[in-house]
Design an enzyme around this catalytic site. Structure first.
Site, PDB file in Angstrom:
ATOM      1  N   ASN A  91      23.167 -12.795 -28.000  1.00  0.00           N
ATOM      2  CA  ASN A  91      22.564 -13.810 -28.157  1.00  0.00           C
ATOM      3  C   ASN A  91      21.695 -14.530 -28.654  1.00  0.00           C
ATOM      4  O   ASN A  91      20.262 -13.994 -27.778  1.00  0.00           O
ATOM      5  CB  ASN A  91      23.214 -14.028 -27.012  1.00  0.00           C
ATOM      6  CG  ASN A  91      23.079 -16.793 -25.992  1.00  0.00           C
ATOM      7  OD1 ASN A  91      23.550 -16.666 -27.324  1.00  0.00           O
ATOM      8  ND2 ASN A  91      22.925 -16.406 -24.785  1.00  0.00           N
ATOM      9  N   LYS A 147      20.930 -17.739 -29.282  1.00  0.00           N
ATOM     10  CA  LYS A 147      20.170 -18.934 -28.504  1.00  0.00           C
ATOM     11  C   LYS A 147      19.015 -19.414 -29.631  1.00  0.00           C
ATOM     12  O   LYS A 147      20.166 -19.418 -30.892  1.00  0.00           O
ATOM     13  CB  LYS A 147      19.129 -18.274 -27.837  1.00  0.00           C
ATOM     14  CG  LYS A 147      19.668 -17.258 -26.741  1.00  0.00           C
ATOM     15  CD  LYS A 147      18.672 -17.006 -25.424  1.00  0.00           C
ATOM     16  CE  LYS A 147      19.374 -16.312 -24.461  1.00  0.00           C
ATOM     17  NZ  LYS A 147      18.613 -16.366 -23.203  1.00  0.00           N
ATOM     18  N   HIS A 154      27.151 -20.539 -20.937  1.00  0.00           N
ATOM     19  CA  HIS A 154      26.056 -19.935 -20.275  1.00  0.00           C
ATOM     20  C   HIS A 154      25.085 -20.582 -19.340  1.00  0.00           C
ATOM     21  O   HIS A 154      25.249 -21.931 -19.710  1.00  0.00           O
ATOM     22  CB  HIS A 154      25.029 -19.587 -22.019  1.00  0.00           C
ATOM     23  CG  HIS A 154      24.378 -19.209 -21.828  1.00  0.00           C
ATOM     24  ND1 HIS A 154      22.827 -19.295 -21.511  1.00  0.00           N
ATOM     25  CD2 HIS A 154      23.674 -17.493 -21.675  1.00  0.00           C
ATOM     26  CE1 HIS A 154      22.121 -18.439 -22.027  1.00  0.00           C
ATOM     27  NE2 HIS A 154      22.704 -17.562 -22.533  1.00  0.00           N
ATOM     28  N   GLU A 175      22.010 -21.657 -19.547  1.00  0.00           N
ATOM     29  CA  GLU A 175      21.625 -22.319 -20.293  1.00  0.00           C
ATOM     30  C   GLU A 175      22.562 -24.106 -20.695  1.00  0.00           C
ATOM     31  O   GLU A 175      21.894 -24.775 -20.857  1.00  0.00           O
ATOM     32  CB  GLU A 175      21.069 -22.134 -22.016  1.00  0.00           C
ATOM     33  CG  GLU A 175      19.759 -21.081 -20.866  1.00  0.00           C
ATOM     34  CD  GLU A 175      19.600 -19.862 -22.162  1.00  0.00           C
ATOM     35  OE1 GLU A 175      19.661 -19.757 -23.770  1.00  0.00           O
ATOM     36  OE2 GLU A 175      18.849 -19.587 -21.761  1.00  0.00           O
ATOM     37  N   GLU A 215      25.867 -12.653 -15.514  1.00  0.00           N
ATOM     38  CA  GLU A 215      23.557 -12.826 -15.942  1.00  0.00           C
ATOM     39  C   GLU A 215      23.373 -13.898 -15.303  1.00  0.00           C
ATOM     40  O   GLU A 215      23.034 -15.292 -14.961  1.00  0.00           O
ATOM     41  CB  GLU A 215      23.671 -13.944 -17.558  1.00  0.00           C
ATOM     42  CG  GLU A 215      24.248 -13.251 -18.553  1.00  0.00           C
ATOM     43  CD  GLU A 215      24.203 -13.540 -20.003  1.00  0.00           C
ATOM     44  OE1 GLU A 215      22.917 -12.613 -20.937  1.00  0.00           O
ATOM     45  OE2 GLU A 215      23.834 -14.991 -19.742  1.00  0.00           O
ATOM     46  N   GLY A 255      16.186 -14.618 -19.762  1.00  0.00           N
ATOM     47  CA  GLY A 255      14.366 -14.316 -20.100  1.00  0.00           C
ATOM     48  C   GLY A 255      13.265 -14.349 -19.292  1.00  0.00           C
ATOM     49  O   GLY A 255      12.115 -14.598 -19.473  1.00  0.00           O
ATOM     50  N   SER A 265      17.388  -9.551 -19.683  1.00  0.00           N
ATOM     51  CA  SER A 265      16.430  -8.741 -20.132  1.00  0.00           C
ATOM     52  C   SER A 265      16.592  -7.702 -19.938  1.00  0.00           C
ATOM     53  O   SER A 265      16.067  -6.564 -19.368  1.00  0.00           O
ATOM     54  CB  SER A 265      15.780  -8.712 -18.337  1.00  0.00           C
ATOM     55  OG  SER A 265      14.486 -10.811 -18.051  1.00  0.00           O
TER      56      SER A 265
HETATM   57  P1  PGA Z   1      17.585 -12.303 -22.211  1.00  0.00           P
HETATM   58  O1  PGA Z   1      19.129 -13.248 -22.891  1.00  0.00           O
HETATM   59  O2  PGA Z   1      18.381 -11.354 -22.402  1.00  0.00           O
HETATM   60  O3  PGA Z   1      17.115 -12.773 -22.546  1.00  0.00           O
HETATM   61  O4  PGA Z   1      17.581 -12.558 -20.847  1.00  0.00           O
HETATM   62  C1  PGA Z   1      19.931 -12.951 -21.854  1.00  0.00           C
HETATM   63  C2  PGA Z   1      21.870 -14.085 -21.895  1.00  0.00           C
HETATM   64  O5  PGA Z   1      20.911 -15.104 -22.141  1.00  0.00           O
HETATM   65  O6  PGA Z   1      22.010 -13.899 -22.888  1.00  0.00           O
END
Ligand code: PGA
Length: 257
Positions: A9, A11, A102, A104, A174, A180, A220
């Site tokens: 992803n 982003k 997601h 976000e 997630e 993150g 992460s």
């Molecule tokens: P991350 O993000 O691996 O940077 O924690 C995962 C995601 O948001 O899909």
């Protein structure tokens, strides 16, 4: 048979040129070591910004098991929705997958389960496979509400579908507190949530469909912890943010099954 998947992803990262370079490097590594020669024969998906879809689709062409997806889509097929991008447009750009829900999108853009259900529906109608994200916040976990929260997200977001539509769904668990942050769910925490998710699918759609559904872990996940996470019986791969932006790291994750 359920498919193992490593999905990146991106982003809101990577200019078009940077994205082409990144995808090109990863695809070079895959051409040298094709996915089907790996024991798990995993699939790989690049979830890129919209404007990258056409170019990255060209880069992956001819590589078996590699796909491109968008990170969002609108809930209507076309019309006066300035600034939005529809499922038919995504499909026409060469993408085969779309991320829906997601955290976000849920938290920063107020996307709720009802809206996400509409997005998933239109995406599937237009021939896209959906990676549907779910997961609890830290507060919800601390209050021991995490199982309830994920159950509600799945019920409202997905469990209104018929079996045929649901066969186009991949789930990504997630936990919001792991995204993150550098804090990863322990293999046990991920494993128990994935087991619950599969049980809920089984109760709704039957055991066979549940067994065939790919359930990814995200938050992460990186080249160091992927192997341990992917060894969990119900963890079928990862949705990777930060670590998908470095070709070498992402390729190591692909090889972690
Ligand atoms: P991350 O993000 O691996 O940077 O924690 C995962 C995601 O948001 O899909």
């Amino acid at each position: 048979m359920r498919k193992k998947i490593a999905a990146g992803n991106w982003k809101m990262n990577m200019t078009l040129e940077e994205g082409k370079k990144l995808a090109g490097e990863i695809c070079d590594m895959i051409s040298k070591r094709p996915l089907k020669t790996m024991k798990a024969n995993p699939g790989v998906i690049f979830f890129t910004p919209f404007i990258h879809l056409v170019e990255i689709s060209k880069i992956i062409r001819g590589l078996e098991g590699v796909y491109v997806g968008a990170q969002n889509c609108y809930s209507k097929p076309s019309g006066a929705y300035t600034g939005e991008v529809s499922a038919p447009m995504i499909r026409s750009a060469g993408a085969t997958h779309v991320l829906i829900g997601h955290s976000e999108r849920r938290n920063l853009f107020d996307e709720h389960n009802k809206m996400l259900a509409a997005k998933a529906s239109i995406a599937i109608e237009n021939g896209l496979k959906v990676v549907f994200c779910c997961g609890e916040s830290l507060g919800e976990r601390e209050n021991k509400k995490h199982f309830d929260v994920v159950e509600q997200q799945l019920k409202e977001g997905l469990f209104w579908m018929d079996e045929e539509s649901f066969s186009n769904i991949i789930i990504a668990y997630e936990p919001v507190w792991a995204i993150g942050t550098g804090i990863t769910a322990t293999p046990v925490q991920a494993g128990e949530m994935h087991t619950l998710i599969r049980k809920l699918i089984s109760e709704k759609f039957g055991e066979k469909i549940a067994e065939n559904c790919t359930i990814l872990y995200g938050g992460s996940c990186n080249s160091k912890n992927a192997q341990e996470l992917f060894q969990q019986k119900n963890v079928d791969g990862g949705l990777i943010g930060g670590a998908s932006l470095k070709a070498g790291d992402f390729f190591k994750i692909i090889q972690s099954f």
